[in-house]
Motif scaffolding. Sequence first.
Motif, mmCIF file in Angstrom:
data_model
loop_
_atom_site.group_PDB
_atom_site.id
_atom_site.type_symbol
_atom_site.label_atom_id
_atom_site.label_comp_id
_atom_site.label_asym_id
_atom_site.label_seq_id
_atom_site.Cartn_x
_atom_site.Cartn_y
_atom_site.Cartn_z
ATOM 1 N N PRO A 106 0.832 -1.205 0.000
ATOM 2 C CA PRO A 106 0.000 0.000 0.000
ATOM 3 C C PRO A 106 0.867 1.256 0.000
ATOM 4 O O PRO A 106 1.890 1.324 0.689
ATOM 5 N N ARG A 107 0.455 2.247 -0.779
ATOM 6 C CA ARG A 107 1.250 3.462 -0.957
ATOM 7 C C ARG A 107 0.884 4.543 0.055
ATOM 8 O O ARG A 107 -0.286 4.786 0.316
ATOM 9 N N GLN A 108 1.902 5.180 0.559
ATOM 10 C CA GLN A 108 1.683 6.353 1.395
ATOM 11 C C GLN A 108 1.207 7.497 0.504
ATOM 12 O O GLN A 108 1.504 7.528 -0.689
ATOM 13 N N CYS A 114 6.504 7.226 5.727
ATOM 14 C CA CYS A 114 7.140 5.959 5.379
ATOM 15 C C CYS A 114 7.408 5.091 6.613
ATOM 16 O O CYS A 114 7.182 3.875 6.580
ATOM 17 N N GLY A 115 7.864 5.693 7.699
ATOM 18 C CA GLY A 115 8.125 4.923 8.918
ATOM 19 C C GLY A 115 6.857 4.337 9.499
ATOM 20 O O GLY A 115 6.821 3.181 9.929
ATOM 21 N N ALA A 116 5.786 5.130 9.498
ATOM 22 C CA ALA A 116 4.496 4.650 10.002
ATOM 23 C C ALA A 116 3.967 3.517 9.120
ATOM 24 O O ALA A 116 3.404 2.534 9.619
ATOM 25 N N TYR A 117 4.153 3.627 7.810
ATOM 26 C CA TYR A 117 3.728 2.554 6.910
ATOM 27 C C TYR A 117 4.554 1.295 7.154
ATOM 28 O O TYR A 117 4.008 0.183 7.144
ATOM 29 N N ALA A 118 5.850 1.434 7.353
ATOM 30 C CA ALA A 118 6.685 0.260 7.639
ATOM 31 C C ALA A 118 6.188 -0.443 8.895
ATOM 32 O O ALA A 118 6.077 -1.678 8.926
ATOM 33 N N VAL A 134 -3.781 -1.978 5.130
ATOM 34 C CA VAL A 134 -2.971 -0.839 5.555
ATOM 35 C C VAL A 134 -3.388 0.353 4.683
ATOM 36 O O VAL A 134 -3.148 0.347 3.480
ATOM 37 N N THR A 135 -4.017 1.318 5.299
ATOM 38 C CA THR A 135 -4.533 2.484 4.591
ATOM 39 C C THR A 135 -4.085 3.743 5.345
ATOM 40 O O THR A 135 -3.611 3.643 6.490
#
Length: 142
Positions: A106-108, A114-118, A134-135
């Motif tokens: 899923p794209r930020q 980026c850290g929160a998505y990781a 993951v949204t």
Amino acid sequence: LDPAVYAFLMLQCEFEDEDEVSDLRRGLVFPGDERVLVTVVSDAAGLHVGGGSHWSLLVYDVDADLARHYDSMGRSANEQRARQCAERLRVCFERETVTFEAIDTPRQTNAYDCGAYALAVCRALMMKGDIGFVTPATVEAL
């Protein structure tokens, strides 16, 4: 993987020096039966404060000889760093090969999550969930 171990693995360890690789190998221990290592990958090229501008996630399964890279920016410059990290882990674990997969992630929607998505992808994987959930809303809820 502890960030200090990642920094040593990627920025300091001399892989031509078997003693350094052996020291690193002794520090890579697993608490259970599964030998799966998860680390955040940084595009930083040095050990200075503020180095790097993007984080992604690498999941390395030692026994499956498989490294999966999750990057919320798509195929960014981090892919090369993730490939390098997977290769260095392969050497540390004395494996013959490692297969590298870039996973559609899923794209930020901005330049700073980026850290929160990781972390959100890591959480979804640990809970055996679907990373498709993951949204931006689930990331914000972290």
